[in-house]
Design a protein around this motif. Structure first.
Motif, PDB file in Angstrom:
ATOM      1  N   TYR A   6       0.835  -1.202   0.000  1.00  0.00           N
ATOM      2  CA  TYR A   6       0.000   0.000   0.000  1.00  0.00           C
ATOM      3  C   TYR A   6       0.872   1.255   0.000  1.00  0.00           C
ATOM      4  O   TYR A   6       0.721   2.134  -0.835  1.00  0.00           O
ATOM      5  CB  TYR A   6      -0.911  -0.003   1.237  1.00  0.00           C
ATOM      6  N   LYS A  35       1.223   4.050  -2.901  1.00  0.00           N
ATOM      7  CA  LYS A  35       0.612   5.309  -2.472  1.00  0.00           C
ATOM      8  C   LYS A  35       1.586   6.480  -2.670  1.00  0.00           C
ATOM      9  O   LYS A  35       1.203   7.609  -2.949  1.00  0.00           O
ATOM     10  CB  LYS A  35       0.200   5.169  -1.005  1.00  0.00           C
ATOM     11  N   ILE A  48       3.844   6.887  -5.010  1.00  0.00           N
ATOM     12  CA  ILE A  48       4.298   7.195  -6.372  1.00  0.00           C
ATOM     13  C   ILE A  48       3.415   8.270  -7.003  1.00  0.00           C
ATOM     14  O   ILE A  48       2.194   8.145  -7.051  1.00  0.00           O
ATOM     15  CB  ILE A  48       4.305   5.928  -7.252  1.00  0.00           C
ATOM     16  N   PHE A  91       3.535  15.885  -7.641  1.00  0.00           N
ATOM     17  CA  PHE A  91       2.606  17.024  -7.722  1.00  0.00           C
ATOM     18  C   PHE A  91       2.947  18.006  -6.619  1.00  0.00           C
ATOM     19  O   PHE A  91       3.738  17.687  -5.725  1.00  0.00           O
ATOM     20  CB  PHE A  91       1.155  16.541  -7.569  1.00  0.00           C
ATOM     21  N   GLU A 147      -3.825  10.678  -7.520  1.00  0.00           N
ATOM     22  CA  GLU A 147      -3.771  11.054  -6.108  1.00  0.00           C
ATOM     23  C   GLU A 147      -5.161  11.474  -5.606  1.00  0.00           C
ATOM     24  O   GLU A 147      -5.581  11.083  -4.516  1.00  0.00           O
ATOM     25  CB  GLU A 147      -2.760  12.193  -5.914  1.00  0.00           C
ATOM     26  N   THR A 155      -7.298   8.418  -5.233  1.00  0.00           N
ATOM     27  CA  THR A 155      -6.821   7.628  -4.095  1.00  0.00           C
ATOM     28  C   THR A 155      -7.259   8.272  -2.774  1.00  0.00           C
ATOM     29  O   THR A 155      -7.755   7.588  -1.874  1.00  0.00           O
ATOM     30  CB  THR A 155      -5.286   7.509  -4.150  1.00  0.00           C
ATOM     31  N   ARG A 156      -7.093   9.590  -2.664  1.00  0.00           N
ATOM     32  CA  ARG A 156      -7.494  10.261  -1.422  1.00  0.00           C
ATOM     33  C   ARG A 156      -9.002  10.178  -1.188  1.00  0.00           C
ATOM     34  O   ARG A 156      -9.461  10.055  -0.053  1.00  0.00           O
ATOM     35  CB  ARG A 156      -7.069  11.725  -1.453  1.00  0.00           C
ATOM     36  N   GLU A 216      -9.652   6.785   0.096  1.00  0.00           N
ATOM     37  CA  GLU A 216      -9.202   6.724   1.499  1.00  0.00           C
ATOM     38  C   GLU A 216     -10.198   7.413   2.419  1.00  0.00           C
ATOM     39  O   GLU A 216     -10.476   6.939   3.522  1.00  0.00           O
ATOM     40  CB  GLU A 216      -7.821   7.387   1.631  1.00  0.00           C
ATOM     41  N   ALA A 259      -5.688   1.320  -2.982  1.00  0.00           N
ATOM     42  CA  ALA A 259      -6.646   2.024  -2.122  1.00  0.00           C
ATOM     43  C   ALA A 259      -8.028   1.374  -2.191  1.00  0.00           C
ATOM     44  O   ALA A 259      -8.705   1.209  -1.176  1.00  0.00           O
ATOM     45  CB  ALA A 259      -6.728   3.497  -2.534  1.00  0.00           C
TER      46      ALA A 259
END
Lengths: 317, 290
Positions: free
Chosen positions: A306, A310, A312, A315, B145, B148-149, B152, B188
């Motif tokens: 995980y 996570k 990679i 930004f 991202e 994924t967030r 989460e 995730a």
């Protein structure tokens, strides 16, 4: 005759010259041994210069070399016993992926990898190492089996990509790849992936959600082939060489970006020059990885994977 | 010319306007829109009332992320997340940063996906809505991202996660970092799933490449809008590989449904109600006895 790559030509020319001189010395009445020694020193220097300063495009050429060792070669050299297992139990058996149970260092593992052919006939059978959905589903079945029997999993990545065909779409190429990503994320046993040749996009990643990812020095891992990138970005596939540089697809590049764990050095000129030595380099790395992962609990292994993925991405927050 | 001539019906035309090909297909923005499928003109106001579905041919037109929020979630319930994340140019591709900035300005989004929390028929849900008006909805680091967030967040709050996908695939300009976003979103989702939580994937036109080969295809329930293009490889690539003409409906939602790849195709007008009832059904947790 082993295929000579363009960047190696100076070495080959020099080698031929040395051979000629040796022949001359043997047959004629002239002693050229001093010249030969001189040239041989020069050859060593030249080899070092060329092989240690390989451009990304040179590495692409090596990664695609027809004699480059395949998954099967490494299995044979690394494992004392290998029992190949076939089929996805849903549709068929895809020869573009092979897998099975094996003994590595006397301990059971599951080993799976893309399999190219060594000649045209075998390449047709193995679809040039480009899997259909059933290939990925076979791989997943073997991974789940490994999990049940608590065996670590080693995946060898070597594909231009998942096959872009009609039947592949009908049987759910997207779903097969996507399913592997999600299922690999949850495996309770150690997973190690090694990119041994070309790592082409989603078709490669479907064997790549691992705790440790290693790449052979002259292998590549990319979202699209250099030719594809060139034709999309600059509308000209002949700019592949530039694309290979710009896209950052070589093992050293990926290590710099912290996407992979290690670069496995290759013998001078590429793995095909000495397969046994190459397998030994790989063996060391695999043993080391397995040792480090063996101490983790199933939950920790999942957590480790995980965190790895996570992190990679680049930004600004 | 005398005054009389002006009002004469059959006068000879002295000037003619020849519309360009582009102009023929274009309608002045604002008042009217042309359906890209049947080419009929529709009043924009009517079209919006019809959820951007062509009243003549039922074609589901592309929607912006904010339009989806409006028609899918309860009024004023949506709160966006991670709007501050900024795309960088990791491989230094020429003009990449400028293109991102231009699309951000055009769409009002920071990237090709809008994420946040809202309520659907009074049930809290986390949503991610991809917008194909932003770099074809392609997935780079920020898209990966943000999704994924959002997943989460859903895991943390024990909420269902719903995504509307619309994407050409991985973002070439970020190279292998884009590819790895497929793995990132997957790990995730795995965790979300391990908590017994519901994930609904709603595939809209177009969903292809790396997005279709990752989160879009692994919903507990996969739904698509009618006629949406969904597939792994591009049609032209496949035609070149297999050297045969592909059927007309190849890689449409209907094609996928026929091949067992989707749970259902749902019309946009029924989407909100049907998804809401799926969510409600999953929120009934404590069944003590039958």
């Amino acid at each position: 005759m082993v295929k000579v790559l363009p960047f190696e030509e100076p070495i080959i020319q020099l080698k031929t010259k040395i051979e000629e001189l040796k022949e001359y010395t043997a047959n004629a009445d002239v002693d050229m041994s001093v010249e030969i020694v001189n040239l041989e020193t020069r050859l060593k220097k030249l080899e070092q210069e060329i092989y240690e300063n390989m451009e990304p495009w040179d590495r692409v050429q090596v990664a695609r070399h027809p004699s480059r060792p395949t998954t099967r070669d490494y299995i044979q050299l690394l494992c004392t016993e290998f029992i190949e297992l076939h089929g996805d139990r849903l549709y068929g058996d895809d020869a573009a992926i092979i897998g099975g149970i094996a003994l590595f260092e006397g301990k059971p593992i599951t080993i799976i990898g893309h399999q190219r052919g060594i000649d045209t006939k075998e390449n047709i059978k193995r679809n040039f190492g480009m899997p259909h959905p059933e290939g990925y589903r076979k791989a997943l079945r073997l991974m789940k089996q490994a999990e049940k029997f608590n065996r670590p999993i080693i995946c060898m990545i070597d594909t231009k990509g998942a096959y872009p065909g009609k039947a592949a779409e009908e049987r759910g190429q997207s779903e097969a790849i996507a399913r592997n990503l999600v299922e690999m994320a949850g495996l309770k046993v150690p997973v190690i992936s090694v990119v041994i040749g070309e790592g082409g996009s989603g078709g490669a990643l479907a064997l790549g959600v691992a705790n440790h990812i290693h790449m052979l020095e002259n292998s590549t891992y990319s979202v699209i082939s250099p030719e594809g990138a060139a034709s999309i970005l600059w509308k000209d596939a002949s700019l592949a060489k530039q694309a290979a540089e710009a896209m950052k697809i070589t093992a050293p590049d990926l290590k710099k970006m912290d996407i992979i764990d290690s670069v496995i050095p290759e013998v001078h000129g590429g793995a095909h020059k000495d397969i046994k030595a190459q397998a030994n380099y790989m063996k060391e790395v695999l043993i080391n990885s397995l040792k480090n992962l063996a101490i983790l609990t199933p939950d920790e292994l999942i957590e480790d994977r995980y965190n790895k993925f996570k992190n990679i991405g680049e930004f600004n927050e | 010319m005398s005054i009389r001539d002006i009002f004469r019906k059959n006068q000879k035309k002295r000037y003619a306007t020849i519309p360009t090909e582009k102009a023929k297909n274009d309608v002045p923005e604002g008042i009217m829109m042309k359906c890209p499928e049947c080419r009929k003109n529709v009043f924009t106001k009517d079209l919006m009332k019809n959820l951007k579905v062509c009243p003549t041919c039922d074609h589901h037109m592309k929607m912006t992320a904010w339009e989806r929020v409006e028609i899918f979630l309860d009024e004023d319930s949506f709160e966006s997340m991670d709007d501050h994340l900024e795309t960088v140019n990791p491989l230094n591709f020429p003009s990449y940063t400028e293109k991102i900035k231009a699309d951000a300005q055009k769409t009002g989004l920071n990237e090709a996906v809008l994420t946040g929390i809202g309520t659907l028929d009074e049930q809290q849900v986390v949503v991610a809505i991809m917008d194909s008006h932003f770099r074809m909805g392609s997935m780079g680091s920020v898209v990966g991202e943000k999704i994924t967030r959002a997943v989460e967040k859903a895991t943390e709050l024990r909420l269902p996660f719903i995504i509307f996908t619309a994407s050409g695939g991985a973002r070439m300009q970020e190279g292998v970092l884009s590819l790895m976003q497929m793995a990132k979103t997957s790990v995730a989702l795995r965790r979300h799933s391990d908590h017994g939580l519901l994930y609904i994937s709603i595939l809209t036109h177009p969903t292809t490449g790396g997005v279709s080969a990752s989160f879009a295809s692994v919903g507990d329930i996969n739904i698509a809008e009618p006629k949406a293009l969904i597939g792994f490889a591009g049609r032209r690539v496949i035609e070149q590989t297999v050297r045969e003409k592909l059927p007309e409906d190849f890689q449409t939602a209907e094609f996928l449904l026929n091949h067992g790849q989707l749970d259902a195709i749902i019309h946009r007008k029924e989407m909100r109600a049907k998804v809401a009832s799926i969510v409600h059904l999953h929120m009934i947790k404590e069944v003590k006895a039958w």
